[in-house]
Each structure stands twice: as C-alpha cells, then as structure tokens.
Design an enzyme around this catalytic site. Structure first.
Site, mmCIF file in Angstrom:
data_model
loop_
_atom_site.group_PDB
_atom_site.id
_atom_site.type_symbol
_atom_site.label_atom_id
_atom_site.label_comp_id
_atom_site.label_asym_id
_atom_site.label_seq_id
_atom_site.Cartn_x
_atom_site.Cartn_y
_atom_site.Cartn_z
ATOM 1 N N SER A 3 -2.560 -8.004 -3.619
ATOM 2 C CA SER A 3 -2.253 -9.212 -4.062
ATOM 3 C C SER A 3 -1.084 -9.617 -3.572
ATOM 4 O O SER A 3 0.019 -9.987 -4.085
ATOM 5 C CB SER A 3 -2.268 -9.055 -5.905
ATOM 6 O OG SER A 3 -1.656 -8.750 -6.484
ATOM 7 N N GLY A 5 2.684 2.837 -5.441
ATOM 8 C CA GLY A 5 2.406 3.719 -6.622
ATOM 9 C C GLY A 5 1.613 3.013 -7.033
ATOM 10 O O GLY A 5 1.245 3.047 -8.829
ATOM 11 N N LYS A 6 0.953 1.662 -7.201
ATOM 12 C CA LYS A 6 0.200 1.078 -8.355
ATOM 13 C C LYS A 6 -1.235 1.005 -8.769
ATOM 14 O O LYS A 6 -0.727 1.739 -10.010
ATOM 15 C CB LYS A 6 -0.373 -0.720 -7.233
ATOM 16 C CG LYS A 6 0.309 -1.069 -6.691
ATOM 17 C CD LYS A 6 -0.039 -2.698 -6.006
ATOM 18 C CE LYS A 6 -1.161 -2.428 -5.163
ATOM 19 N NZ LYS A 6 -0.190 -1.405 -3.646
ATOM 20 N N SER A 53 0.802 -1.225 -0.101
ATOM 21 C CA SER A 53 -0.095 0.121 0.322
ATOM 22 C C SER A 53 1.040 1.367 0.195
ATOM 23 O O SER A 53 1.441 1.231 0.341
ATOM 24 C CB SER A 53 -1.179 0.291 1.623
ATOM 25 O OG SER A 53 -1.676 1.010 1.443
ATOM 26 N N GLY A 54 0.426 2.182 -0.222
ATOM 27 C CA GLY A 54 1.465 3.034 -1.015
ATOM 28 C C GLY A 54 2.291 3.581 -2.280
ATOM 29 O O GLY A 54 3.473 4.171 -2.317
#
Length: 204
Positions: free
Chosen positions: A105, A36-37, A33-34
C-alpha cells in the site's frame, strides 16, 4: 446508487463484539516488500487467536490470486487494489473480528481513504519500517533482483515510489527487533486500549 437500497442487518457490530468478547479493528501493516509485513501479520493473528480473539489475515499476494486477480501494478490498479481491500477489511471489523492486512500500500492517500471507511478506533496504521538495503538483502521472493534487472517494472522502492506513513499509529522496526518482539509491541499496544479485556477474562 440508483435502484440500490442499503438493507439494515438484524445483528449489529456492537452485538458481535459482545459475543466475541473483544473489540474489532483493522491492523493495517504497510511497508516495503521484504520488510516482514506478512510474517508479523500472521504471527500477530496467531497470538490473538491464542488469547481467545477472532482474527483473520488478508495478505497482498493471496488476495491477488482471487479477489484482485484482474488487477496489475499500475498506479491506478494499485489504488483499486487497496480500495477493494479496505472494503473487505471493513466487513471483517463489522463482523467483530480483528483483521490483519499485509499490503505494501505505497500511497498515503489510499491508506487514508481506508481509514476514512472505518470508525476512529478501528483503523490502526502500522509502519513495518525496514531500510530498502535490508529488504533488498533479504529479498525472500527474489523480486528485487528481478526489479534491478528490469524484469519487473513499477516495483515499489526501485522504480515506483513508496510513501512512508506520515503519522502511523505504531512503528515496528524489523531491522532492529525480532518477529516475536514486534508481535509483543503490537499486543502491548492492544492491551493498553483494553481491547482484549473481555477475551482475557473469559479465557483465564
């Protein structure tokens, strides 16, 4: 499954690809999380669109507002979340589009399961690699702060594991490169495969 028979469609994946003028594939962005996906997935989709390709983005938070709103964050629910997304992504690939999926994921087994649903050249595992301390410093949604205080149990990277890809097709270091540079790296990857060749010819 009993009493369920697969109905063969009149249009094929190959025909849709020919109509769209390009290959189709799933670009599977995975990372903490975070990292940049979502930002990169949307930027890539926009760039592909500008190049004349058919694209769509499947984002983790957005999907949990609809299709997967009944799922929590237990290991089992996370697996089911990815299973469903894999099936949806497969449909997009079958429709002849490029689909960018942005999901933490966290488990390699689940990502491998999605890969097995698709043909060899249709699943591109992209590790959005960003150190935990950098992701936590960014904390765009304030989730790490809540996780550290115990308000969010089973949070990936803090109280739940993240299994980095064993052999990703592409690694994007978002602590070292800008969004634009990461997008360029993926577009170069795609161009080397000549997946945009027909679209580029058509639009140029």
């Amino acid at each position: 499954m009993e009493n369920i028979v697969w109905h063969q469609q009149s249009l094929t994946k190959e025909g849709r690809r020919q109509k769209n003028g390009h290959h189709s594939a799933v670009f599977w962005f995975t990372g903490l999380s975070g990292s940049g996906k979502s930002t990169i997935a949307n930027a890539v989709a926009k760039k592909l669109y500008e190049l004349g390709a058919q694209t769509y983005v499947l984002d983790g938070d957005n999907i949990r507002h609809g299709l997967n709103q009944d799922l929590g964050f237990s290991d089992q629910d996370r697996k089911e979340n990815i299973r469903r997304i894999g099936e949806v992504a497969k449909l997009f690939a079958d429709s002849g589009q490029f689909v960018c999926t942005a999901f933490i994921s966290p488990f390699q087994e689940d990502r491998d399961t999605v890969r097995s649903l698709l043909e060899e050249d249709e699943f591109i595992e992209i590790f959005v690699d960003c150190p935990l301390n950098e992701c936590e410093a960014r904390d765009p949604k304030g989730l790490y702060k809540k996780a550290r205080s115990g308000d969010i149990p089973q949070f990936t990277g803090i109280s739940s594991p993240y299994e980095a890809p064993k052999a990703p097709d592409l690694v994007l270091r978002t602590d070292q490169y800008t969004v634009e540079e990461c997008v360029a790296q993926l577009i170069t990857f795609i161009q080397k495969k000549n997946w945009l060749e027909e679209a580029n010819k058509r639009d140029i």
